[in-house]
Design an enzyme around this catalytic site. Sequence first.
Site, mmCIF file in Angstrom:
data_model
loop_
_atom_site.group_PDB
_atom_site.id
_atom_site.type_symbol
_atom_site.label_atom_id
_atom_site.label_comp_id
_atom_site.label_asym_id
_atom_site.label_seq_id
_atom_site.Cartn_x
_atom_site.Cartn_y
_atom_site.Cartn_z
ATOM 1 N N LYS A 11 0.822 -1.215 0.000
ATOM 2 C CA LYS A 11 0.000 0.000 0.000
ATOM 3 C C LYS A 11 0.862 1.273 0.000
ATOM 4 C CE LYS A 11 -3.928 -2.290 2.264
ATOM 5 N NZ LYS A 11 -4.961 -2.171 3.344
ATOM 6 N N TYR A 51 -12.622 -1.344 -3.505
ATOM 7 C CA TYR A 51 -13.120 -1.457 -2.132
ATOM 8 C C TYR A 51 -14.630 -1.261 -2.033
ATOM 9 C CZ TYR A 51 -8.371 -1.758 -0.307
ATOM 10 O OH TYR A 51 -7.095 -2.174 -0.011
ATOM 11 N N ASN A 114 -2.068 0.207 6.751
ATOM 12 C CA ASN A 114 -1.537 -1.054 7.288
ATOM 13 C C ASN A 114 -0.661 -1.829 6.305
ATOM 14 O OD1 ASN A 114 -3.579 -1.910 5.675
ATOM 15 N ND2 ASN A 114 -4.764 -2.915 7.282
ATOM 16 N N HIS A 117 -2.169 -5.426 1.495
ATOM 17 C CA HIS A 117 -3.476 -6.059 1.296
ATOM 18 C C HIS A 117 -3.246 -7.537 1.056
ATOM 19 C CE1 HIS A 117 -7.494 -6.858 -0.319
ATOM 20 N NE2 HIS A 117 -6.890 -7.567 -1.264
ATOM 21 N N GLU A 128 -9.732 -9.925 -7.667
ATOM 22 C CA GLU A 128 -8.770 -8.841 -7.455
ATOM 23 C C GLU A 128 -7.575 -8.957 -8.404
ATOM 24 O OE1 GLU A 128 -10.071 -8.502 -2.758
ATOM 25 O OE2 GLU A 128 -8.043 -9.169 -3.238
HETATM 26 P P1 GDP Z 1 -8.159 -6.636 5.872
HETATM 27 O O1 GDP Z 1 -8.877 -7.752 5.161
HETATM 28 O O2 GDP Z 1 -7.303 -7.112 7.016
HETATM 29 O O3 GDP Z 1 -7.385 -5.745 4.918
HETATM 30 O O4 GDP Z 1 -9.273 -5.724 6.571
HETATM 31 P P2 GDP Z 1 -10.745 -5.248 6.113
HETATM 32 O O5 GDP Z 1 -11.211 -6.038 4.909
HETATM 33 O O6 GDP Z 1 -11.605 -5.264 7.335
HETATM 34 O O7 GDP Z 1 -10.534 -3.718 5.707
HETATM 35 C C1 GDP Z 1 -9.969 -3.357 4.467
HETATM 36 C C2 GDP Z 1 -9.013 -2.218 4.684
HETATM 37 O O8 GDP Z 1 -9.743 -1.073 5.132
HETATM 38 C C3 GDP Z 1 -7.954 -2.447 5.755
HETATM 39 O O9 GDP Z 1 -6.856 -3.196 5.315
HETATM 40 C C4 GDP Z 1 -7.577 -1.010 6.125
HETATM 41 O O10 GDP Z 1 -6.677 -0.440 5.169
HETATM 42 C C5 GDP Z 1 -8.918 -0.305 6.013
HETATM 43 N N1 GDP Z 1 -9.582 -0.215 7.326
HETATM 44 C C6 GDP Z 1 -10.138 -1.227 8.056
HETATM 45 N N2 GDP Z 1 -10.635 -0.769 9.210
HETATM 46 C C7 GDP Z 1 -10.388 0.577 9.223
HETATM 47 C C8 GDP Z 1 -10.669 1.635 10.161
HETATM 48 O O11 GDP Z 1 -11.241 1.422 11.228
HETATM 49 N N3 GDP Z 1 -10.259 2.893 9.797
HETATM 50 C C9 GDP Z 1 -9.621 3.147 8.619
HETATM 51 N N4 GDP Z 1 -9.251 4.418 8.339
HETATM 52 N N5 GDP Z 1 -9.348 2.185 7.714
HETATM 53 C C10 GDP Z 1 -9.717 0.919 8.011
#
Ligand code: GDP
Length: 139
Positions: A11, A51, A114, A117, A128
């Site tokens: 990222k 997303y 973070n 992905h 994807e």
């Molecule tokens: P992943 O599968 O571990 O990537 O997590 P998710 O599918 O739940 O979320 C997708 C992405 O959205 C995450 O990797 C983060 O970059 C972002 N994200 C998730 N939760 C949060 C949050 O609470 N705040 C913000 N700003 N971004 C978030």
Amino acid sequence: MIANRTFTMIKPDAVENGHIGGILDKITSAGFKIVAMKYTQLSTRDAEEFYAVHKERPFYGELVEFMSRGPIVAAILEKDNAVEDFRALIGATNPAEAAEGTIRKLYATSIGENAVHGSDSDENAAIEGAFHFAGREVF
Ligand code: GDP
């Protein structure tokens, strides 16, 4: 795409912080083979589409802005049990909760920014991967 493949992005935060090399080393050292890779940048529309599943989440706007703000590395990775093993290698979404030695523990700065992905299912890995790569770019 077949079941032993997953899709990843390094990222914008990790690219900005100079971690492309460190993250690729963790990935290949863990036994993943890179079968497609490119350095690219998502437009706002690309990030919205990628997303779309998170459209109703409160952080959607922030996520789209973050993911389109600078270049990323996109790649398709191959290994037995790729999706599950890669999720283990990257660690929990929130780096504060990620296990020691995981990519997010090492390189991520916050739950939003973070570092990497990783697809969450074989089906999404295929979708994807196809979003980013033409068939002739996958080896
Ligand atoms: P992943 O599968 O571990 O990537 O997590 P998710 O599918 O739940 O979320 C997708 C992405 O959205 C995450 O990797 C983060 O970059 C972002 N994200 C998730 N939760 C949060 C949050 O609470 N705040 C913000 N700003 N971004 C978030």
